[in-house]
Design a protein around this motif. Sequence first.
Motif, PDB file in Angstrom:
ATOM      1  N   PRO A   1       0.835  -1.210   0.000  1.00  0.00           N
ATOM      2  CA  PRO A   1       0.000   0.000   0.000  1.00  0.00           C
ATOM      3  C   PRO A   1       0.866   1.255   0.000  1.00  0.00           C
ATOM      4  CG  PRO A   1       0.038  -1.006   2.179  1.00  0.00           C
ATOM      5  CD  PRO A   1       0.735  -1.963   1.260  1.00  0.00           C
ATOM      6  N   PRO A   2       0.324   2.370  -0.452  1.00  0.00           N
ATOM      7  CA  PRO A   2       1.110   3.605  -0.582  1.00  0.00           C
ATOM      8  C   PRO A   2       1.821   4.046   0.690  1.00  0.00           C
ATOM      9  CG  PRO A   2      -0.973   3.844  -1.727  1.00  0.00           C
ATOM     10  CD  PRO A   2      -1.043   2.530  -0.992  1.00  0.00           C
ATOM     11  N   HIS A   3       1.214   3.860   1.862  1.00  0.00           N
ATOM     12  CA  HIS A   3       1.836   4.370   3.082  1.00  0.00           C
ATOM     13  C   HIS A   3       3.065   3.547   3.494  1.00  0.00           C
ATOM     14  CE1 HIS A   3      -0.753   1.171   4.770  1.00  0.00           C
ATOM     15  NE2 HIS A   3       0.093   1.155   5.790  1.00  0.00           N
ATOM     16  N   LYS A   4       3.290   2.402   2.867  1.00  0.00           N
ATOM     17  CA  LYS A   4       4.469   1.594   3.171  1.00  0.00           C
ATOM     18  C   LYS A   4       5.558   1.714   2.094  1.00  0.00           C
ATOM     19  CE  LYS A   4       2.175  -1.887   6.033  1.00  0.00           C
ATOM     20  NZ  LYS A   4       1.903  -3.340   6.226  1.00  0.00           N
ATOM     21  N   ARG A   5       5.316   2.517   1.092  1.00  0.00           N
ATOM     22  CA  ARG A   5       6.329   2.726   0.048  1.00  0.00           C
ATOM     23  C   ARG A   5       7.246   3.872   0.493  1.00  0.00           C
ATOM     24  NH1 ARG A   5       1.984   3.241  -4.835  1.00  0.00           N
ATOM     25  NH2 ARG A   5       0.763   1.360  -4.317  1.00  0.00           N
ATOM     26  N   THR A   6       8.202   3.529   1.289  1.00  0.00           N
ATOM     27  CA  THR A   6       9.015   4.554   1.959  1.00  0.00           C
ATOM     28  C   THR A   6      10.457   4.600   1.465  1.00  0.00           C
ATOM     29  OG1 THR A   6       9.514   2.980   3.730  1.00  0.00           O
ATOM     30  CG2 THR A   6       7.595   4.398   4.033  1.00  0.00           C
TER      31      THR A   6
ATOM     32  N   PHE B   1      11.190  -9.861  13.655  1.00  0.00           N
ATOM     33  CA  PHE B   1       9.900  -9.207  13.829  1.00  0.00           C
ATOM     34  C   PHE B   1       9.908  -7.782  13.275  1.00  0.00           C
ATOM     35  CE2 PHE B   1      10.679 -12.255  17.227  1.00  0.00           C
ATOM     36  CZ  PHE B   1       9.624 -13.130  17.014  1.00  0.00           C
ATOM     37  N   ARG B   2      10.742  -7.569  12.265  1.00  0.00           N
ATOM     38  CA  ARG B   2      10.773  -6.278  11.587  1.00  0.00           C
ATOM     39  C   ARG B   2      10.550  -6.503  10.094  1.00  0.00           C
ATOM     40  NH1 ARG B   2       9.992  -2.245  14.742  1.00  0.00           N
ATOM     41  NH2 ARG B   2      11.242  -0.800  13.502  1.00  0.00           N
ATOM     42  N   ARG B   3       9.844  -5.597   9.454  1.00  0.00           N
ATOM     43  CA  ARG B   3       9.577  -5.680   8.033  1.00  0.00           C
ATOM     44  C   ARG B   3      10.599  -4.842   7.254  1.00  0.00           C
ATOM     45  NH1 ARG B   3       4.774  -8.275   6.716  1.00  0.00           N
ATOM     46  NH2 ARG B   3       4.308  -9.644   8.485  1.00  0.00           N
ATOM     47  N   PRO B   4      10.793  -5.141   5.962  1.00  0.00           N
ATOM     48  CA  PRO B   4      11.825  -4.424   5.191  1.00  0.00           C
ATOM     49  C   PRO B   4      11.686  -2.915   5.215  1.00  0.00           C
ATOM     50  CG  PRO B   4      11.078  -6.345   3.976  1.00  0.00           C
ATOM     51  CD  PRO B   4      10.185  -6.234   5.175  1.00  0.00           C
ATOM     52  N   TYR B   5      10.464  -2.414   5.114  1.00  0.00           N
ATOM     53  CA  TYR B   5      10.295  -0.960   5.071  1.00  0.00           C
ATOM     54  C   TYR B   5      10.662  -0.300   6.399  1.00  0.00           C
ATOM     55  CZ  TYR B   5       5.828  -1.523   7.564  1.00  0.00           C
ATOM     56  OH  TYR B   5       4.857  -1.823   8.489  1.00  0.00           O
ATOM     57  N   GLN B   6      10.834  -1.116   7.450  1.00  0.00           N
ATOM     58  CA  GLN B   6      11.214  -0.585   8.761  1.00  0.00           C
ATOM     59  C   GLN B   6      12.720  -0.652   9.003  1.00  0.00           C
ATOM     60  OE1 GLN B   6       8.691  -3.409  10.837  1.00  0.00           O
ATOM     61  NE2 GLN B   6       7.318  -1.757  11.482  1.00  0.00           N
ATOM     62  N   LEU B   7      13.480  -1.144   8.040  1.00  0.00           N
ATOM     63  CA  LEU B   7      14.910  -1.378   8.243  1.00  0.00           C
ATOM     64  C   LEU B   7      15.797  -0.447   7.416  1.00  0.00           C
ATOM     65  CD1 LEU B   7      14.876  -5.291   8.236  1.00  0.00           C
ATOM     66  CD2 LEU B   7      15.130  -3.788  10.217  1.00  0.00           C
ATOM     67  N   ARG B   8      15.262   0.648   6.947  1.00  0.00           N
ATOM     68  CA  ARG B   8      16.066   1.555   6.119  1.00  0.00           C
ATOM     69  C   ARG B   8      17.302   2.050   6.860  1.00  0.00           C
ATOM     70  NH1 ARG B   8      12.376   6.329   4.600  1.00  0.00           N
ATOM     71  NH2 ARG B   8      11.884   6.015   6.803  1.00  0.00           N
TER      72      ARG B   8
ATOM     73  N   ALA C   1      12.410  -4.139  -4.065  1.00  0.00           N
ATOM     74  CA  ALA C   1      11.970  -3.097  -4.992  1.00  0.00           C
ATOM     75  C   ALA C   1      10.498  -2.747  -4.808  1.00  0.00           C
ATOM     76  CB  ALA C   1      12.220  -3.551  -6.432  1.00  0.00           C
ATOM     77  N   ARG C   2       9.717  -3.643  -4.248  1.00  0.00           N
ATOM     78  CA  ARG C   2       8.285  -3.391  -4.072  1.00  0.00           C
ATOM     79  C   ARG C   2       8.002  -2.236  -3.113  1.00  0.00           C
ATOM     80  NH1 ARG C   2       5.443  -8.181  -0.699  1.00  0.00           N
ATOM     81  NH2 ARG C   2       3.708  -6.739  -1.037  1.00  0.00           N
ATOM     82  N   TRP C   3       9.003  -1.864  -2.280  1.00  0.00           N
ATOM     83  CA  TRP C   3       8.808  -0.801  -1.295  1.00  0.00           C
ATOM     84  C   TRP C   3       9.168   0.575  -1.863  1.00  0.00           C
ATOM     85  CZ3 TRP C   3       6.462  -3.151   2.639  1.00  0.00           C
ATOM     86  CH2 TRP C   3       6.735  -4.500   2.861  1.00  0.00           C
ATOM     87  N   ALA C   4       9.436   0.650  -3.172  1.00  0.00           N
ATOM     88  CA  ALA C   4       9.890   1.895  -3.795  1.00  0.00           C
ATOM     89  C   ALA C   4       8.829   2.985  -3.740  1.00  0.00           C
ATOM     90  CB  ALA C   4      10.290   1.634  -5.245  1.00  0.00           C
ATOM     91  N   ALA C   5       9.260   4.187  -3.389  1.00  0.00           N
ATOM     92  CA  ALA C   5       8.341   5.329  -3.352  1.00  0.00           C
ATOM     93  C   ALA C   5       7.933   5.743  -4.759  1.00  0.00           C
ATOM     94  CB  ALA C   5       8.992   6.498  -2.632  1.00  0.00           C
ATOM     95  N   LYS C   6       8.864   5.582  -5.720  1.00  0.00           N
ATOM     96  CA  LYS C   6       8.592   5.911  -7.118  1.00  0.00           C
ATOM     97  C   LYS C   6       9.122   4.784  -8.001  1.00  0.00           C
ATOM     98  CE  LYS C   6       8.830  10.922  -6.416  1.00  0.00           C
ATOM     99  NZ  LYS C   6       9.512  12.185  -6.831  1.00  0.00           N
ATOM    100  N   PRO C   7       8.529   4.580  -9.175  1.00  0.00           N
ATOM    101  CA  PRO C   7       8.955   3.478 -10.042  1.00  0.00           C
ATOM    102  C   PRO C   7      10.418   3.546 -10.465  1.00  0.00           C
ATOM    103  CG  PRO C   7       6.831   4.336 -10.754  1.00  0.00           C
ATOM    104  CD  PRO C   7       7.343   5.283  -9.704  1.00  0.00           C
ATOM    105  N   ASN C   8      10.979   4.760 -10.538  1.00  0.00           N
ATOM    106  CA  ASN C   8      12.370   4.903 -10.977  1.00  0.00           C
ATOM    107  C   ASN C   8      13.342   5.027  -9.808  1.00  0.00           C
ATOM    108  OD1 ASN C   8      11.574   7.394 -10.082  1.00  0.00           O
ATOM    109  ND2 ASN C   8      12.293   8.533 -11.867  1.00  0.00           N
ATOM    110  N   SER C   9      12.938   4.608  -8.625  1.00  0.00           N
ATOM    111  CA  SER C   9      13.812   4.738  -7.454  1.00  0.00           C
ATOM    112  C   SER C   9      14.905   3.676  -7.419  1.00  0.00           C
ATOM    113  CB  SER C   9      12.984   4.650  -6.162  1.00  0.00           C
ATOM    114  OG  SER C   9      12.050   5.692  -6.076  1.00  0.00           O
TER     115      SER C   9
END
Length: 573
Positions: free
Chosen positions: A46-51, A198-205, A276-284
């Motif tokens: 979902p959009p709010h997880k594309r960080t 117990f951490r998801r990829p978008y939380q490990l930046r 790559a699924r967590w990308a904020a933009k397609p060209n990220s």
Amino acid sequence: MALKNRTQTYYKNWAVQVKKDLQVEKGRGDGEDIRIWSNQDLDPTPPHKRTWHWWNYLLYFVGTGFNNWQGGSAVIGVGLGWQAAIAIAYITQSISGVVQALNSKAAARYHLGFPAIARSVYGMWGSTYQVAVRSILAAVWYATKTYEGASYLNIMMRCVFGHAYTDIPNHVPESIGYTTKDFLCYFLVWMLYTPFLFRRPYQLRNFFTGACFASFPAVFGLFIYCIAKSGGKLGLAENAGSVKMDTSTTAWLVVYAMASSISNGAAYIESVPDVARWAAKPNSVIPATLFCNFIYNPLAAVLGILGTSALQSATGETIWKPWDVMTLILEENWTSGVRFGVFLLACCWFYLVFAQNISSNMIPFGADISMLWPKHLTMTRGYIIVHLLAWCICPWKIYVSAETFFNFMGAYGIFMGPAVSIMLVEYYLISRGNIFVSSIYIGNSKNPNYWYTGGWNVQAYIAYIFSVGLCFVGFVNKVGATVPAAGEKIGYLAWFLSFTSGGVVYYLVNLVYPHQNVKNVKELKWEENADTNDVEIAGIEVVRSQSETADVEREAYAKASDNKYVVASSTTD
């Protein structure tokens, strides 16, 4: 007091998240048959997880890729010289970068992980084989990288505790190939991974960003020591590391080393959609991927090559594993200052391996498992499973020698190469960038796009079986069987031959015998479906929210009817 309250709040929120991640959320659809094909990890991000922005990917790829020391130095260990090793490093990393970038496109555009994209290519049932093969490899590499981390922890323990640690008696039989001290370090590293389950990829930046900054002192620190040890001599004049061989033998060994080097990253090339699924933009994703694979990753390999060559010139031995180099340092100089420096160096390397293992192995395995049994398994549950499997694989047997290591890397390349090339041909040439997201979650003959033939894309498996069969004689040779010389050379081609043949055959088969989805994309423009993708994702979120609300209301009613509780109807996040 304020710090205590914030800490308590953090851990309470973390506990809630853990409980939610362990539970399998119902996926989209109305029927029970449809629900088993989806859960919160298989649905589009979902959009709010594309960080993740381009700079996050840049730091991520540097942190997880700029530690390719043994990937280049191991080439010297199997008998090739520094010239061939450097050329192989740049060529293979460039090829890997291009393929990896291409394979990230669909995930960044549609925000789907590898298992979901695999369904669109291989069919609803056919994708299970591809996902299972990759999950097995991810489990093996997870154990292997845990072993590497234990090797660095071993160094740190020696630096801190000295003889109090090194004099621990061994109670493990010599035939095991591991000692009591080694198992202690392996267990401690294994325990350190537990919070990250117990951490998801978008939380490990931020965690991966730290690996980026740790990579430079790790790689350059080791390189500086190697150069200082040899007195500034790289051993290039002596063609260090090379073994005298005839031209034909050398050429085939170069081909084999290239295929093995690419196979080393073959699992991640296929797994990159899961990040790559967590990308904020397609060209990220693509620019960062190409930049790192063209510059930073091969640079680390070159430093490993030159460092190994320098040490070989100084010691007469081929020392290609970083922890062995640190062991050499401690054996030559046991002063407190040297031990402190080696401790810091080992800490940096440990961080790199730790982060790489999470990104390249733990996350892909969790994603794979969530697709194989979506009704019962989430990514978090998958993390726990691969964590337990780390003890069953016995990775200390893999690192016996450089030759064994290369055999291990090269043998499975034939299975990964065609899997990726078929996906690329399907996305770029046949479907022209169009994925029907809704159809990825319909697991019956009513699926208008990806049911194919009984849930299998027959055309894809014709190409896959052909390419694997073409190279299979070389695979059995690498696992110990005796084959003719021609078959052995086919095995040398490994990833190159299987990758090329798989994509070409798949395209040709679809020209003659196109699969059923070809007519559905015939009138579509390039990535036309991607323009409406967020609308579909919003629909998925609504369906999930309604399903969760209904569940909560039913539970509240059941409790209230027993006159035991009074529960207000609410929804979950």
